[in-house]
Design a protein around this motif. Structure first.
Motif, PDB file in Angstrom:
ATOM      1  N   ILE A   5       4.789 -59.770 -67.773  1.00 10.71           N
ATOM      2  CA  ILE A   5       4.870 -60.941 -68.645  1.00 10.71           C
ATOM      3  C   ILE A   5       3.511 -61.631 -68.650  1.00 10.71           C
ATOM      4  O   ILE A   5       2.709 -61.492 -67.721  1.00 10.71           O
ATOM      5  N   ALA A  25      11.526 -63.387 -64.453  1.00  7.74           N
ATOM      6  CA  ALA A  25      10.891 -62.070 -64.524  1.00  7.74           C
ATOM      7  C   ALA A  25      10.849 -61.420 -63.142  1.00  7.74           C
ATOM      8  O   ALA A  25      11.065 -60.203 -63.007  1.00  7.74           O
ATOM      9  N   CYS A  33       2.923 -60.640 -63.449  1.00  7.91           N
ATOM     10  CA  CYS A  33       2.870 -61.878 -64.229  1.00  7.91           C
ATOM     11  C   CYS A  33       1.407 -62.254 -64.423  1.00  7.91           C
ATOM     12  O   CYS A  33       0.693 -62.544 -63.454  1.00  7.91           O
ATOM     13  N   LEU A 336      13.212 -62.179 -72.283  1.00  6.74           N
ATOM     14  CA  LEU A 336      12.894 -61.435 -71.063  1.00  6.74           C
ATOM     15  C   LEU A 336      13.996 -60.427 -70.738  1.00  6.74           C
ATOM     16  O   LEU A 336      13.727 -59.265 -70.421  1.00  6.74           O
TER      17      LEU A 336
END
Length: 350
Positions: A5, A25, A33, A336
């Motif tokens: 993400i 996530a 991330c 997500l």
């Protein structure tokens, strides 16, 4: 194919949600991330905040700007974040652009390829924890004729080699990235054009270094939005696409505009830029072709997103970084979850 993400910039209006998105996530098993910086929030501060409140997801800088820091400072930051996160840090670097480099940092935007190569060499040399000395065109350590002496990094990173990525768009930068980095951070990726716009250049760099694409992480960022009406979803991204293609950089030096041209949108890219730079941002957004938006995003129901993921995997993407879009936190969380469901439906779970 793995999923990541991208939280974008802190201070962009979604701050209260970003930590929740990162934590979801992490719970869903996303791999990494990423956090951005330009001339607002800095990436290391946000990454330390996220790392402290997640369990297993990697944290990555997308990017630490090369003109913002001396390379030895970047090595210090990378080692510190890797140590604090328990070996979860990925170092993403990039030269930024001429407006930010010269306007915000006061650093001339010249010879970006040579600067990047020297920067990476110094960072990697510093991370070995040997005494640091370097003689190059842009950096000399220690400075000659003074009191400086070769020093070594006192922080012990969790790993001997922290993964190093470079944000690259142009062919020469992509080739050098393949040669000197562990991965490439890409933007506005079209699966249909990825071989010509990125992969072949990365492969050439790998071959120059006597390497293959095996183990090299091709990591594009792709906005994702869940819904049934693809046209409505695409319109949501018109201002975003127009900003980059039309307004990022000068008329002569806009890397995103040049990328759109390489994807076959020469006329449209020129029109978007003309309108944007003349102040007609709505006209610029309206001029963005639907096909350009649709081919560089993940839009629609889960099955359609799964089909697009298959195309990205077939094109050579190894980590697909999602930027979940939506007007509420619930929308972003749903995007997500749709990402993980689509990956499973596509049969791409590693």
């Amino acid at each position: 194919m793995r999923l990541g993400i991208n939280l974008g910039y802190w201070g962009a209006g979604m701050d209260s949600d970003n930590l929740a998105v990162a934590q979801e996530a992490d719970r869903l098993g996303y791999d990494v991330c990423w956090v951005a910086e330009a001339y607002g929030s800095d990436a290391p501060t946000v990454l330390s905040w996220v790392a402290a409140q997640t369990e297993s997801i990697d944290i990555g800088s997308a990017i630490l700007q090369i003109p913002a820091r001396q390379p030895s400072m970047t090595a210090m930051t990378a080692a510190t974040l890797d140590s604090l996160s328990g070996g979860r840090f990925r170092l993403g670097l990039g030269v930024s652009g001429p407006q930010v480099s010269e306007g915000w940092y006061g650093v001339k935007f010249d010879k970006p390829l040579a600067r990047t190569r020297e920067y990476v060499e110094i960072v990697r040399r510093a991370m070995t924890r040997e005494r640091l000395s370097y003689e190059g065109e842009h950096w000399t350590l220690p400075l000659p004729g003074g009191p400086g002496k070769p020093l070594k990094l006192t922080v012990h990173p969790e790993r001997e080699r922290i993964p190093l990525y470079i944000a690259a768009i142009g062919p020469k930068n992509l080739e050098q990235t393949g040669e000197i980095a562990d991965g490439a951070l890409l933007i506005f990726p079209s699966a249909e054009h990825l071989e010509d716009t990125a992969i072949k250049h990365l492969r050439a760099g790998r071959e120059k270094a006597g390497l293959t694409m095996e183990g090299f992480d091709v990591c594009p960022t792709v906005p994702i939005a869940l819904g049934d009406d693809v046209n409505v979803l695409a319109d949501f991204f018109r201002p975003y696409t127009a900003l980059y293609v039309g307004g990022m950089g000068s008329r002569k030096q806009n890397f995103y505009n040049q990328l759109a041209q390489r994807m076959g949108y020469e006329k449209e890219a020129a029109e978007i830029q003309d309108k944007y730079l003349s102040g007609d941002k709505e006209g610029a957004a309206a001029a963005v072709p639907h096909e350009l938006i649709d081919s560089t995003t993940l839009l629609g129901p889960v099955e359609r997103i799964a089909d697009r993921m298959r195309a990205y995997a077939a094109a050579g993407v190894t980590t697909l970084t999602l930027a979940p879009a939506g007007s509420t936190l619930e929308d972003r969380i749903a995007a997500l979850r749709a990402g993980t469901e689509a990956l499973e439906r596509a049969g791409l779970v590693s």
